[in-house]
Design a protein around this motif. Structure first.
Motif, PDB file in Angstrom:
ATOM      1  N   LYS A  44       2.994 -11.231  -0.120  1.00 18.84           N
ATOM      2  CA  LYS A  44       3.740 -10.015   0.241  1.00 18.84           C
ATOM      3  C   LYS A  44       3.118  -8.782  -0.407  1.00 18.84           C
ATOM      4  O   LYS A  44       2.995  -7.730   0.218  1.00 18.84           O
ATOM      5  CB  LYS A  44       5.199 -10.138  -0.205  1.00 18.84           C
ATOM      6  N   ILE A  45       2.735  -8.928  -1.652  1.00 19.87           N
ATOM      7  CA  ILE A  45       2.125  -7.815  -2.377  1.00 19.87           C
ATOM      8  C   ILE A  45       0.783  -7.447  -1.751  1.00 19.87           C
ATOM      9  O   ILE A  45       0.493  -6.265  -1.527  1.00 19.87           O
ATOM     10  CB  ILE A  45       1.986  -8.168  -3.874  1.00 19.87           C
ATOM     11  N   VAL A  46      -0.036  -8.454  -1.456  1.00 20.96           N
ATOM     12  CA  VAL A  46      -1.337  -8.206  -0.828  1.00 20.96           C
ATOM     13  C   VAL A  46      -1.138  -7.508   0.516  1.00 20.96           C
ATOM     14  O   VAL A  46      -1.866  -6.568   0.851  1.00 20.96           O
ATOM     15  CB  VAL A  46      -2.132  -9.520  -0.684  1.00 20.96           C
ATOM     16  N   HIS A  47      -0.139  -7.932   1.265  1.00 16.03           N
ATOM     17  CA  HIS A  47       0.148  -7.308   2.560  1.00 16.03           C
ATOM     18  C   HIS A  47       0.445  -5.818   2.380  1.00 16.03           C
ATOM     19  O   HIS A  47      -0.116  -4.972   3.088  1.00 16.03           O
ATOM     20  CB  HIS A  47       1.316  -8.022   3.245  1.00 16.03           C
ATOM     21  N   GLN A  48       1.313  -5.492   1.419  1.00 20.63           N
ATOM     22  CA  GLN A  48       1.654  -4.083   1.207  1.00 20.63           C
ATOM     23  C   GLN A  48       0.460  -3.288   0.676  1.00 20.63           C
ATOM     24  O   GLN A  48       0.206  -2.179   1.129  1.00 20.63           O
ATOM     25  CB  GLN A  48       2.841  -3.918   0.260  1.00 20.63           C
ATOM     26  N   LEU A  49      -0.280  -3.855  -0.269  1.00 21.62           N
ATOM     27  CA  LEU A  49      -1.443  -3.144  -0.811  1.00 21.62           C
ATOM     28  C   LEU A  49      -2.507  -2.929   0.268  1.00 21.62           C
ATOM     29  O   LEU A  49      -3.217  -1.922   0.254  1.00 21.62           O
ATOM     30  CB  LEU A  49      -2.023  -3.900  -2.010  1.00 21.62           C
ATOM     31  N   THR A  50      -2.578  -3.847   1.220  1.00 19.83           N
ATOM     32  CA  THR A  50      -3.499  -3.681   2.345  1.00 19.83           C
ATOM     33  C   THR A  50      -3.018  -2.548   3.242  1.00 19.83           C
ATOM     34  O   THR A  50      -3.811  -1.697   3.667  1.00 19.83           O
ATOM     35  CB  THR A  50      -3.631  -5.006   3.132  1.00 19.83           C
TER      36      THR A  50
END
Length: 145
Positions: A44-50
């Protein structure tokens, strides 16, 4: 004041990816195992940071994640502001929910506003490259090859 775990984990993901050698790809599994955080949280974090343009994801076999921009262009204060959307430190900070009778004359709210501004002023001085200036130590602690 306490930052959410989500923000803490997001900063760890950025530190991890910035610590990889020669912009090597990292994986969600690596980050998850290094920090003992569930893969779903990291995903989820990687998705948002992307979505924020901070990470780039490469799909498929041999894929992974890496920084989408140079670490010196990633400001820590900006990231915390985006990820932490609730800085209602006291009831009086929320105009809709404030029922405190001393609000019109209270100086505490002003002191806390000043403290919050100082907090962000300090964070605004830091970029991701400064947080990984001790890359060799970090790589050793995170067992990065």
């Amino acid at each position: 004041m306490k930052l959410k775990k989500y923000t803490d984990y997001a900063l760890r993901v950025l530190i991890y990816t910035a610590s990889k050698e020669d912009n090597q790809l990292a994986s969600i599994t690596e980050v998850s195992e290094t920090f003992s955080i569930s893969k779903e949280h990291i995903r989820k974090i990687v998705h948002q940071l992307t979505k924020l343009g901070l990470l780039e994801t490469i799909r498929g076999r041999g894929g992974g994640i890496k920084l989408a921009k140079p670490p010196e262009d990633i400001n820590i204060g900006r990231i915390v502001r985006i990820l932490e959307q609730d800085f209602v430190l006291l009831e009086c900070f929320d105009k809709d929910m404030n029922e405190c009778v001393i609000t019109p004359s209270c100086k505490l709210k002003h002191a806390l506003n000043k403290a919050l501004a100082a907090f962000f002023s300090v964070l605004d001085e830091y970029t991701l490259d400064q947080l990984v200036a001790n890359k060799d130590e970090l790589r050793l602690l995170m067992d990065l090859k």
